[in-house]
Design a protein around this motif. Structure first.
Motif, PDB file in Angstrom:
ATOM      1  N   GLN A  88       0.833  -1.195   0.000  1.00 58.87           N
ATOM      2  CA  GLN A  88       0.000   0.000   0.000  1.00 58.87           C
ATOM      3  C   GLN A  88       0.875   1.255   0.000  1.00 58.87           C
ATOM      4  OE1 GLN A  88      -2.343  -0.721   3.478  1.00 58.87           O
ATOM      5  NE2 GLN A  88      -0.731  -0.158   4.919  1.00 58.87           N
ATOM      6  N   ARG A  89       0.285   2.318  -0.516  1.00 57.80           N
ATOM      7  CA  ARG A  89       0.995   3.592  -0.633  1.00 57.80           C
ATOM      8  C   ARG A  89       0.166   4.702   0.002  1.00 57.80           C
ATOM      9  NH1 ARG A  89       5.121   3.605  -4.688  1.00 57.80           N
ATOM     10  NH2 ARG A  89       5.228   1.601  -5.780  1.00 57.80           N
ATOM     11  N   LEU A  90       0.854   5.738   0.471  1.00 60.51           N
ATOM     12  CA  LEU A  90       0.180   6.855   1.116  1.00 60.51           C
ATOM     13  C   LEU A  90       0.951   8.147   0.850  1.00 60.51           C
ATOM     14  CD1 LEU A  90      -2.021   7.891   3.162  1.00 60.51           C
ATOM     15  CD2 LEU A  90      -0.292   7.504   4.950  1.00 60.51           C
ATOM     16  N   ARG A  91       0.199   9.192   0.575  1.00 69.49           N
ATOM     17  CA  ARG A  91       0.780  10.532   0.462  1.00 69.49           C
ATOM     18  C   ARG A  91       0.484  11.282   1.760  1.00 69.49           C
ATOM     19  NH1 ARG A  91      -1.976  12.002  -3.460  1.00 69.49           N
ATOM     20  NH2 ARG A  91      -0.509  11.531  -5.132  1.00 69.49           N
ATOM     21  N   VAL A  92       1.494  11.933   2.320  1.00 72.70           N
ATOM     22  CA  VAL A  92       1.324  12.706   3.556  1.00 72.70           C
ATOM     23  C   VAL A  92       1.722  14.154   3.270  1.00 72.70           C
ATOM     24  CG1 VAL A  92       1.929  12.964   5.983  1.00 72.70           C
ATOM     25  CG2 VAL A  92       1.867  10.682   4.951  1.00 72.70           C
ATOM     26  N   LYS A  93       0.801  15.056   3.575  1.00 75.99           N
ATOM     27  CA  LYS A  93       1.040  16.472   3.313  1.00 75.99           C
ATOM     28  C   LYS A  93       0.979  17.241   4.629  1.00 75.99           C
ATOM     29  CE  LYS A  93      -1.006  18.167  -0.277  1.00 75.99           C
ATOM     30  NZ  LYS A  93      -2.048  18.716  -1.194  1.00 75.99           N
ATOM     31  N   VAL A  94       1.953  18.135   4.826  1.00 67.90           N
ATOM     32  CA  VAL A  94       1.949  18.993   6.011  1.00 67.90           C
ATOM     33  C   VAL A  94       2.239  20.420   5.563  1.00 67.90           C
ATOM     34  CG1 VAL A  94       4.394  18.449   6.485  1.00 67.90           C
ATOM     35  CG2 VAL A  94       2.955  19.399   8.298  1.00 67.90           C
ATOM     36  N   PHE A  95       1.416  21.360   6.016  1.00 66.09           N
ATOM     37  CA  PHE A  95       1.598  22.764   5.668  1.00 66.09           C
ATOM     38  C   PHE A  95       2.474  23.451   6.709  1.00 66.09           C
ATOM     39  CE2 PHE A  95      -2.132  21.772   3.186  1.00 66.09           C
ATOM     40  CZ  PHE A  95      -1.958  22.530   2.034  1.00 66.09           C
ATOM     41  N   CYS A  96       3.400  24.289   6.226  1.00 69.96           N
ATOM     42  CA  CYS A  96       4.268  25.054   7.122  1.00 69.96           C
ATOM     43  C   CYS A  96       3.451  26.190   7.734  1.00 69.96           C
ATOM     44  CB  CYS A  96       5.460  25.613   6.360  1.00 69.96           C
ATOM     45  SG  CYS A  96       6.443  24.367   5.493  1.00 69.96           S
ATOM     46  N   PRO A  97       3.436  26.332   9.049  1.00 65.40           N
ATOM     47  CA  PRO A  97       2.566  27.321   9.698  1.00 65.40           C
ATOM     48  C   PRO A  97       2.919  28.771   9.377  1.00 65.40           C
ATOM     49  CG  PRO A  97       3.301  25.648  11.263  1.00 65.40           C
ATOM     50  CD  PRO A  97       4.115  25.471  10.029  1.00 65.40           C
ATOM     51  N   ASP A  98       4.184  29.052   9.020  1.00 69.05           N
ATOM     52  CA  ASP A  98       4.638  30.425   8.792  1.00 69.05           C
ATOM     53  C   ASP A  98       5.096  30.577   7.345  1.00 69.05           C
ATOM     54  OD1 ASP A  98       5.762  32.944   8.790  1.00 69.05           O
ATOM     55  OD2 ASP A  98       6.957  32.643  10.605  1.00 69.05           O
ATOM     56  N   ASP A  99       4.399  31.416   6.564  1.00 70.62           N
ATOM     57  CA  ASP A  99       4.780  31.627   5.166  1.00 70.62           C
ATOM     58  C   ASP A  99       6.140  32.302   5.030  1.00 70.62           C
ATOM     59  OD1 ASP A  99       2.427  30.492   4.391  1.00 70.62           O
ATOM     60  OD2 ASP A  99       1.426  32.360   3.853  1.00 70.62           O
ATOM     61  N   ASP A 100       6.466  33.196   5.968  1.00 67.50           N
ATOM     62  CA  ASP A 100       7.722  33.944   5.878  1.00 67.50           C
ATOM     63  C   ASP A 100       8.931  33.101   6.255  1.00 67.50           C
ATOM     64  OD1 ASP A 100       6.398  36.291   5.081  1.00 67.50           O
ATOM     65  OD2 ASP A 100       5.970  36.823   7.166  1.00 67.50           O
ATOM     66  N   PHE A 101       8.734  32.145   7.140  1.00 67.49           N
ATOM     67  CA  PHE A 101       9.827  31.255   7.550  1.00 67.49           C
ATOM     68  C   PHE A 101       9.264  29.842   7.675  1.00 67.49           C
ATOM     69  CE2 PHE A 101      12.867  29.671  10.937  1.00 67.49           C
ATOM     70  CZ  PHE A 101      13.921  29.502  10.056  1.00 67.49           C
ATOM     71  N   PRO A 102       9.118  29.140   6.540  1.00 65.47           N
ATOM     72  CA  PRO A 102       8.468  27.824   6.561  1.00 65.47           C
ATOM     73  C   PRO A 102       9.326  26.757   7.230  1.00 65.47           C
ATOM     74  CG  PRO A 102       9.291  28.341   4.352  1.00 65.47           C
ATOM     75  CD  PRO A 102       9.500  29.558   5.182  1.00 65.47           C
ATOM     76  N   VAL A 103       8.797  26.178   8.297  1.00 64.30           N
ATOM     77  CA  VAL A 103       9.534  25.169   9.062  1.00 64.30           C
ATOM     78  C   VAL A 103       8.616  23.982   9.349  1.00 64.30           C
ATOM     79  CG1 VAL A 103      10.802  24.661  11.180  1.00 64.30           C
ATOM     80  CG2 VAL A 103      10.952  26.938  10.158  1.00 64.30           C
ATOM     81  N   LEU A 147      15.380  24.244  -2.959  1.00 63.97           N
ATOM     82  CA  LEU A 147      14.526  24.761  -4.023  1.00 63.97           C
ATOM     83  C   LEU A 147      13.353  25.589  -3.521  1.00 63.97           C
ATOM     84  CD1 LEU A 147      14.486  21.643  -6.366  1.00 63.97           C
ATOM     85  CD2 LEU A 147      16.036  23.607  -6.398  1.00 63.97           C
ATOM     86  N   TYR A 148      12.851  25.286  -2.316  1.00 60.25           N
ATOM     87  CA  TYR A 148      11.678  25.999  -1.798  1.00 60.25           C
ATOM     88  C   TYR A 148      11.957  26.811  -0.533  1.00 60.25           C
ATOM     89  CZ  TYR A 148       8.829  23.243  -5.015  1.00 60.25           C
ATOM     90  OH  TYR A 148       8.287  22.686  -6.140  1.00 60.25           O
ATOM     91  N   GLY A 149      13.082  26.570   0.117  1.00 60.56           N
ATOM     92  CA  GLY A 149      13.386  27.280   1.354  1.00 60.56           C
ATOM     93  C   GLY A 149      12.665  26.723   2.563  1.00 60.56           C
ATOM     94  N   ILE A 150      12.162  25.495   2.469  1.00 62.77           N
ATOM     95  CA  ILE A 150      11.512  24.867   3.618  1.00 62.77           C
ATOM     96  C   ILE A 150      12.594  24.342   4.564  1.00 62.77           C
ATOM     97  CG2 ILE A 150      10.020  22.982   4.384  1.00 62.77           C
ATOM     98  CD1 ILE A 150       8.598  23.178   1.678  1.00 62.77           C
ATOM     99  N   VAL A 151      12.536  24.762   5.805  1.00 65.79           N
ATOM    100  CA  VAL A 151      13.532  24.354   6.798  1.00 65.79           C
ATOM    101  C   VAL A 151      13.014  23.123   7.545  1.00 65.79           C
ATOM    102  CG1 VAL A 151      14.760  25.032   8.900  1.00 65.79           C
ATOM    103  CG2 VAL A 151      14.393  26.702   7.061  1.00 65.79           C
ATOM    104  N   TYR A 152      13.817  22.071   7.565  1.00 61.35           N
ATOM    105  CA  TYR A 152      13.443  20.830   8.248  1.00 61.35           C
ATOM    106  C   TYR A 152      14.159  20.787   9.594  1.00 61.35           C
ATOM    107  CZ  TYR A 152      11.148  19.393   3.992  1.00 61.35           C
ATOM    108  OH  TYR A 152      10.293  19.346   2.909  1.00 61.35           O
ATOM    109  N   ASP A 153      13.417  21.124  10.621  1.00 57.65           N
ATOM    110  CA  ASP A 153      13.962  21.220  11.967  1.00 57.65           C
ATOM    111  C   ASP A 153      14.416  19.843  12.452  1.00 57.65           C
ATOM    112  OD1 ASP A 153      14.640  22.410  14.395  1.00 57.65           O
ATOM    113  OD2 ASP A 153      12.690  21.930  15.272  1.00 57.65           O
TER     114      ASP A 153
END
Length: 205
Positions: free
Chosen positions: A96-111, A132-138
């Motif tokens: 089975q396969r699953l897509r998981v999506k999470v939105f970054c709470p802050d547009d100015d500093f996406p974490v 490529l997107y500037g998403i920071v992975y804490d």
């Protein structure tokens, strides 16, 4: 052949994921035969751990992580947030396969939290989304650019990044090295070609 040899029906997988994640998921939906779980950013790490370990989930492999910039389309998304991190999971044992999506709470500093310690394959995928997107992975232990140069300015997959970029590089014969300088080309304005209805298909008569 065991029952686990067959792919799980999307609606059945949806029910399994809903039961496993509980209130950690904003919603779980089925579209075009694929299941997508949208999870709360504050529960993202715990949710991903559950998806790997829960008996009905057992997503042993992380296939991909990518960033998304919804830009002006964000009004149609959850709470109008701009950036999302999207992971694709695979359970070999349950087929089975699953897509998981999470939105970054802050547009100015996406974490969002890094899942690199849950699936080691997340390492380069998270670095790519950061580059490529500037998403920071804490929590990522080595979050640095992976495709662009060390001195690159901006994040080229963001919708507001100029097509011409910010800088250009060239080899300077006098200095005998590569140098960076402001972009020298003029921005190109693309005007779509208009086909007049009265002339459309005129050559076919």
């Amino acid at each position: 052949m065991t029952a686990e040899s067959y792919a799980v029906a999307p609606e059945a997988l949806k029910e399994t994921v809903v039961a496993a994640l509980g209130d950690k998921a904003r919603r779980v939906e089925v579209r075009l035969g694929e299941v997508t779980a949208i999870v709360h950013a504050e529960h993202y790490l715990e949710a991903m751990q559950l998806l790997r370990d829960a008996p009905g989930c057992r997503f042993e492999q992380l296939i991909d992580i990518c960033g998304v910039d919804y830009s002006t389309y964000r009004d149609g998304q959850y709470e109008g947030l701009r950036f999302a991190s999207v992971a694709h999971l695979l359970s070999v044992s349950l087929n089975q396969r699953l897509r998981v999506k999470v939105f970054c709470p802050d547009d100015d500093f996406p974490v969002v939290a890094s899942v690199n310690h849950i699936w080691s394959s997340a390492n380069w995928f998270e670095r790519e989304a950061f580059d490529l997107y500037g998403i920071v992975y804490d929590g990522h232990e080595d979050l640095r650019r992976i495709l662009t140069d060390y001195g690159f300015i901006g994040h080229p997959f963001r919708k507001d990044f100029p097509l011409s970029g910010h800088v250009e590089m060239r080899y300077d014969a006098e200095m005998q090295r590569v140098v960076y300088q402001p972009v020298s080309i003029e921005p190109r304005e693309v005007t779509p070609r208009i086909l007049r209805e009265d002339n459309y298909g005129g050559g076919l008569h």
